[in-house]
Design a protein around this motif. Structure first.
Motif, PDB file in Angstrom:
ATOM      1  N   UNK A  40       0.817  -1.211   0.000  1.00 13.46           N
ATOM      2  CA  UNK A  40       0.000   0.000   0.000  1.00 13.46           C
ATOM      3  C   UNK A  40       0.853   1.265   0.000  1.00 13.46           C
ATOM      4  N   UNK A  41       2.174   1.125  -0.020  1.00 11.70           N
ATOM      5  CA  UNK A  41       3.078   2.271  -0.116  1.00 11.70           C
ATOM      6  C   UNK A  41       3.438   2.482  -1.585  1.00 11.70           C
ATOM      7  N   UNK A  42       2.948   3.583  -2.165  1.00 12.85           N
ATOM      8  CA  UNK A  42       3.149   3.853  -3.587  1.00 12.85           C
ATOM      9  C   UNK A  42       4.630   3.931  -3.939  1.00 12.85           C
ATOM     10  N   UNK A  43       5.440   4.561  -3.093  1.00 12.72           N
ATOM     11  CA  UNK A  43       6.864   4.684  -3.364  1.00 12.72           C
ATOM     12  C   UNK A  43       7.561   3.332  -3.446  1.00 12.72           C
ATOM     13  N   UNK A  44       7.222   2.435  -2.542  1.00 11.51           N
ATOM     14  CA  UNK A  44       7.815   1.084  -2.534  1.00 11.51           C
ATOM     15  C   UNK A  44       7.396   0.313  -3.784  1.00 11.51           C
ATOM     16  N   UNK A  45       6.134   0.425  -4.148  1.00  8.44           N
ATOM     17  CA  UNK A  45       5.636  -0.261  -5.337  1.00  8.44           C
ATOM     18  C   UNK A  45       6.380   0.233  -6.575  1.00  8.44           C
ATOM     19  N   UNK A  46       6.539   1.543  -6.696  1.00  9.14           N
ATOM     20  CA  UNK A  46       7.234   2.124  -7.850  1.00  9.14           C
ATOM     21  C   UNK A  46       8.689   1.662  -7.898  1.00  9.14           C
ATOM     22  N   UNK A  47       9.371   1.707  -6.756  1.00  7.06           N
ATOM     23  CA  UNK A  47      10.767   1.276  -6.680  1.00  7.06           C
ATOM     24  C   UNK A  47      10.911  -0.180  -7.132  1.00  7.06           C
ATOM     25  N   UNK A  48      10.089  -1.063  -6.587  1.00  9.34           N
ATOM     26  CA  UNK A  48      10.178  -2.490  -6.918  1.00  9.34           C
ATOM     27  C   UNK A  48       9.772  -2.754  -8.370  1.00  9.34           C
ATOM     28  N   UNK A  49       8.709  -2.114  -8.831  1.00 13.13           N
ATOM     29  CA  UNK A  49       8.259  -2.313 -10.213  1.00 13.13           C
ATOM     30  C   UNK A  49       9.360  -1.910 -11.196  1.00 13.13           C
ATOM     31  N   UNK A  50       9.970  -0.745 -10.966  1.00  7.98           N
ATOM     32  CA  UNK A  50      11.022  -0.275 -11.871  1.00  7.98           C
ATOM     33  C   UNK A  50      12.228  -1.220 -11.868  1.00  7.98           C
ATOM     34  N   UNK A  51      12.657  -1.636 -10.682  1.00 10.12           N
ATOM     35  CA  UNK A  51      13.808  -2.534 -10.582  1.00 10.12           C
ATOM     36  C   UNK A  51      13.525  -3.885 -11.255  1.00 10.12           C
ATOM     37  N   UNK A  52      12.382  -4.478 -10.930  1.00  9.60           N
ATOM     38  CA  UNK A  52      12.073  -5.806 -11.460  1.00  9.60           C
ATOM     39  C   UNK A  52      11.820  -5.772 -12.963  1.00  9.60           C
TER      40      UNK A  52
END
Length: 196
Positions: free
Chosen positions: A11-23
């Motif tokens: 539910x943390x947008x920043x964490x989701x963005x970080x992980x999505x970009x990396x993966x």
């Protein structure tokens, strides 16, 4: 790797963005969900190889999501992330069916390595299951040939014996198929998960 799918649930947008970009840079097809409920809805309609989920979220928490995924999609590997937890949470997550547990703040190379290992284990489990099925099919009673009354009595006896834990002595002349009968009996019994 391009066809391997990862679902990031947080539910943390920043964490989701970080992980999505990396993966995505690592070559995975990445989807995201802001909650456990949304993740389950996504999984009803889409296949996913690995789910990377936060522990604490509004609504369904990560442990409940792990349990639900493990119960309905046992081949999907789940990695649980949390900033709040220690050994107790890690043990509970593994018992619930999680592949692994990672502490926040996450180290992206560590997450990448965990996902690769989770995919490798999933592939090994799938291969193991397929090999077991092939062996069981090879040594099923249907692979034994014979239409005579004696063979039909033997098939009937083998089916009854397979359900018991009795010791069985198989006798016969050389070349009559004693080992084939023994293997068929073993692979049709509750002991099939144990070595022959």
């Amino acid at each position: 790797m391009a066809d391997e799918k990862v679902l990031v649930v947080d539910d943390e947008v920043g964490m989701v963005t970080l992980l999505r970009n990396y993966l995505t840079r690592e070559g995975y097809e990445v989807n995201t969900a802001p909650s456990g409920e949304t993740a389950l809805q996504f999984l009803e309609e889409h296949d996913c190889d690995v789910v990377l989920t936060d522990l604490r979220m509004g609504g369904m928490d990560g442990l409940a999501l792990v349990r639900e995924i493990h119960a309905t999609r046992p081949e999907t590997q789940v990695v649980l992330m949390t900033a709040f937890g220690g050994i107790d949470i890690a043990v509970e997550a593994i018992k619930a069916g999680a592949y692994h547990f990672v502490a926040k703040p996450v180290k992206l190379p560590e997450v990448g390595a965990l996902i690769r290992k989770a995919l490798t284990e999933r592939d090994l489990r799938r291969e193991n299951r397929e090999l077991r099925q092939a062996v069981e099919a090879r040594y099923s009673f249907g692979q034994l040939l014979g239409k005579s009354a004696e063979m039909q009595r033997l098939f009937s006896l083998l089916e009854r014996l397979a359900a018991t834990s009795s010791t069985v002595l198989i006798q016969g002349e050389s070349g009559t198929g004693k080992e084939l009968v023994a293997r068929a009996l073993h692979y049709q019994s509750p002991r099939r998960r144990h070595p022959f």
